[in-house]
Design an enzyme around this catalytic site. Structure first.
Site, PDB file in Angstrom:
ATOM      1  N   HIS A 193       0.808  -1.224   0.000  1.00 36.98           N
ATOM      2  CA  HIS A 193       0.000   0.000   0.000  1.00 36.98           C
ATOM      3  C   HIS A 193       0.842   1.277   0.000  1.00 36.98           C
ATOM      4  CE1 HIS A 193      -3.579  -2.397   0.662  1.00 36.98           C
ATOM      5  NE2 HIS A 193      -2.966  -3.007   1.663  1.00 36.98           N
TER       6      HIS A 193
ATOM      7  N   GLU B 172      -7.534  -4.419  -2.806  1.00 37.93           N
ATOM      8  CA  GLU B 172      -7.828  -5.152  -1.564  1.00 37.93           C
ATOM      9  C   GLU B 172      -9.125  -4.562  -1.015  1.00 37.93           C
ATOM     10  OE1 GLU B 172      -5.879  -6.645   2.652  1.00 37.93           O
ATOM     11  OE2 GLU B 172      -5.148  -4.794   1.746  1.00 37.93           O
TER      12      GLU B 172
ATOM     13  N   ALA C 125      -8.530  -3.766   9.149  1.00 40.79           N
ATOM     14  CA  ALA C 125      -8.282  -2.330   9.056  1.00 40.79           C
ATOM     15  C   ALA C 125      -8.958  -1.691   7.845  1.00 40.79           C
ATOM     16  CB  ALA C 125      -6.781  -2.071   8.998  1.00 40.79           C
TER      17      ALA C 125
ATOM     18  N   ASN D 240      -4.522 -13.700   8.455  1.00 41.92           N
ATOM     19  CA  ASN D 240      -4.971 -12.364   8.825  1.00 41.92           C
ATOM     20  C   ASN D 240      -6.211 -11.971   8.020  1.00 41.92           C
ATOM     21  OD1 ASN D 240      -2.723 -11.111  10.702  1.00 41.92           O
ATOM     22  ND2 ASN D 240      -1.682 -12.328   9.137  1.00 41.92           N
TER      23      ASN D 240
ATOM     24  N   ARG E 272     -13.260 -28.482  14.010  1.00 40.07           N
ATOM     25  CA  ARG E 272     -14.565 -28.897  13.471  1.00 40.07           C
ATOM     26  C   ARG E 272     -15.044 -27.977  12.349  1.00 40.07           C
ATOM     27  NH1 ARG E 272     -15.208 -30.402  18.918  1.00 40.07           N
ATOM     28  NH2 ARG E 272     -16.062 -28.372  19.521  1.00 40.07           N
TER      29      ARG E 272
ATOM     30  N   ASP F 271       6.658 -10.398   8.925  1.00 36.44           N
ATOM     31  CA  ASP F 271       7.195  -9.312   9.747  1.00 36.44           C
ATOM     32  C   ASP F 271       7.312  -9.686  11.215  1.00 36.44           C
ATOM     33  OD1 ASP F 271       4.508  -9.393  10.378  1.00 36.44           O
ATOM     34  OD2 ASP F 271       4.153  -7.244  10.080  1.00 36.44           O
TER      35      ASP F 271
ATOM     36  N   HIS G   4       2.414  -9.963  12.136  1.00 35.97           N
ATOM     37  CA  HIS G   4       1.212 -10.598  11.585  1.00 35.97           C
ATOM     38  C   HIS G   4       1.254 -12.118  11.764  1.00 35.97           C
ATOM     39  CE1 HIS G   4       0.734  -6.710   9.533  1.00 35.97           C
ATOM     40  NE2 HIS G   4      -0.511  -7.064   9.303  1.00 35.97           N
TER      41      HIS G   4
ATOM     42  N   ASP H 153       2.542  -5.942   2.511  1.00 36.03           N
ATOM     43  CA  ASP H 153       1.323  -5.276   2.992  1.00 36.03           C
ATOM     44  C   ASP H 153       1.700  -3.940   3.633  1.00 36.03           C
ATOM     45  OD1 ASP H 153      -1.414  -4.940   3.413  1.00 36.03           O
ATOM     46  OD2 ASP H 153      -1.421  -6.052   5.302  1.00 36.03           O
TER      47      ASP H 153
END
Length: 362
Positions: free
Chosen positions: A50, A114, A125, A202, A210, A230, A233, A256
């Site tokens: 990003h 995304e 976020a 994430n 189950r 990193d 995450h 990311d």
């Protein structure tokens, strides 16, 4: 002609020798005693980013996008997508148009959306104000502009499977992500044509013995799973587990990263939401959700090797596999004769010393 000597990381092996570059392409890779103990790897390919260096891809500002691409290039990323976050359609359209010249100039390889076709339950976020069900109409207009490479979709949403098939038929990769899908719904998304899992674990329903959910569904399917290495995450043990389970040909390291990458701690913006960065960790002000990363691909490679993944496999995950996701595997992503001369010279501790893109040092 340029000769770069050292320990050359090729698929499955590390060999001593020289990479010979002629113009923008690799001429040959020769096994002989080099005059250096540097490590030479193919340029990194980041399919989910990003921003960085104080610059962002999320607003559609071309100058800011140039700055972000330049920042990551200095860290060895020679091919990357500009990732937007969930946004109004008008911003998506304007950003896609604004980035076309950057794509034509080779600064970025394309655009990744995304969002906004994501689960409210697992939005993380992402700005919930902009989330909506998949729209063939929106996708049609965006793809017609050109440069769309990857779209993340929650497969359980109304119209999601049709949208994934629509993308596959137009050679745009679809990713399963930010999803509360069941195991069965995840497999339906893969059957419809999804080929990527957006930052595995994430923004996903967590696994349960189950109800395996999307994590197990993606790991057991023929898709490439994105991994944010990193150590925030993903715990290093979980990174190793996922990469080993999927295999390096089904794992792609991503950053990311947001604009705060490489910058001081402080308050930043992501998709119209305030983010506080403290000690490398970015979190939303409103609820403390992790909001992107401050990772670079060279650091991701170091962390992956430190987690116990062999260097040749980690390089596959950082370069070769993501290049294949973009349909560029026959052009770049490995140190092989005839491919584009994108490479990174690393020190013995995997720190970037020099970066070459298309035969030119940058």
């Amino acid at each position: 002609m340029t000769r770069i000597g050292g320990r050359i990381v090729r698929p499955g092996a590390v060999v001593e020798g020289y990479v010979e570059v002629d113009g923008p392409a690799i001429l040959s890779v020769n096994a002989e005693q080099p005059n250096s103990d540097d490590i030479i790897v193919p340029g990194f390919v980041d399919i989910h980013c990003h921003g960085g260096g104080g610059h962002t891809f999320t607003t559609g500002d071309a100058d800011s996008a140039r700055g972000a691409a330049a920042f990551h290039l200095a860290h060895g990323t020679t091919t990357m997508l500009a990732s937007l976050v969930s946004s109004p359609f008008e911003l998506m359209r304007d950003a896609t148009e604004a980035y076309r010249p950057l794509i034509e100039a080779g600064l970025i390889a394309g655009v990744h959306y995304e969002g906004p076709f994501l689960s409210h339950v697992r939005c993380g976020a992402q700005n919930p104000e902009f989330l909506r069900d998949p729209s063939i109409k929106e996708l049609t207009e965006l793809i017609e502009i050109g440069g769309v490479r990857l779209v993340t979709i929650a497969p359980e949403l109304p119209g999601a499977l049709e949208a994934i098939t629509f993308l596959r038929e137009r050679n745009v990769a679809a990713a399963v992500g930010h999803t509360d899908a069941t195991y069965e719904e995840t497999l339906l998304g893969v059957k419809a044509g999804a080929s990527v899992g957006t930052h595995l674990f994430n923004g996903m329903r967590p696994p349960h013995h189950r109800e395996p959910g999307p994590v197990v569904g993606l790991l057991s399917s023929p898709v490439v799973c994105e991994l944010i290495a990193d150590n925030i995450h993903l715990h290093p043990g979980m990174l190793k587990f996922a990469a080993t389970t999927a295999g390096p040909d089904k794992s792609a390291l991503i950053t990311d990263a947001m604009d705060a990458t490489g910058m001081a701690d402080g308050t930043y913006d992501l998709g119209g939401q305030a983010v506080v960065v403290a000690d490398r960790v970015a979190r939303l002000v409103r609820d403390g959700s992790i909001a992107g990363s401050t990772l670079t691909m060279d650091a991701a490679l170091r962390n992956t090797v430190a987690a116990g993944i062999a260097l040749p496999d980690a390089v596959l995950m950082a370069s070769t596999t993501p290049a294949r996701v973009l349909g560029l595997g026959d052009e770049l992503g490995a140190l092989e004769a005839g491919l584009r001369a994108d490479l990174v010279v690393l020190s013995s501790d995997l720190r970037v010393k020099r970066v070459m893109r298309a035969g030119r040092w940058v």
